[in-house]
Design a protein around this motif. Structure first.
Motif: not given
Ligand code: CO
Length: 177
Positions: A49-51, A142-148, A100-102
């Motif tokens: 989702i970040q792209i 966990q950080h990346e799964m939150d993005h989903l 942090g987060c891109l």
């Protein structure tokens, strides 16, 4: 090929991503583009989702120790963990880590996560894999799964810290205009 990163507060980051159903060449190209985007952005993880692709895909690549300043040597492509349609099977304990987060560039803050997680996911060929970790990888997952599910790490800050962040972020955005 590097793609553009969606930056906070872009509403697309709030989208719920959909499961991947086809494990084909298009998926593989997307995963390769995610690697290029992550590495060139000096990130250790990236969700699709970040792209701007609302699919349940994330990648993580923990840098290796090296004297090289080349990001592709620090994060060899073959070390990339490609996680598709992940589901948490077990979560236990608590830990705090500075994240942090891109999509929120230049901002770092401690948030609370489970210490240990066990997940099931699919790789780029659709094969099911079980993964367990109680270290940095568990936090990154966990950080990346939150993005989903449309969540960002800044949503886990205390109200005071969140307010401070919003103020600083607005100020910075004005400067960049
Ligand atoms: Co992020």
């Amino acid at each position: 090929m590097k793609r553009d990163i969606v930056i906070y507060p872009d509403k697309r980051l709030k989208q719920h991503s959909k499961p991947v159903e086809r494990f084909d060449a298009e998926l593989h190209r997307l995963l390769d583009d995610m690697y290029d985007t992550m590495v060139e952005g000096n990130g250790v993880g990236l969700a699709a989702i970040q792209i701007a692709v609302p699919l349940r895909i994330l990648i993580i690549n923990v840098p290796v120790e090296t004297d090289s300043e080349d990001p592709r040597v620090q994060q060899p492509k073959e070390n990339t963990l490609e996680v598709i349609n992940p589901v948490i099977l077990e979560a236990d304990g608590k830990t705090r880590y500075q994240e942090g987060c891109l999509s929120v560039p230049g901002y770092f803050e401690e948030v609370e996560r489970f210490k240990k997680i066990k997940i099931e996911y699919q790789n780029r060929h659709g094969e099911k894999i079980i993964l367990e970790d109680d270290d940095f990888l568990a936090i990154a997952l966990q950080h990346e799964m939150d993005h989903l599910d449309g969540r960002l790490f800044i949503e886990k800050l205390s109200i005071l810290k969140r307010k401070k962040f919003e103020k600083e972020w607005k100020k910075r955005q004005k400067k960049n205009l």
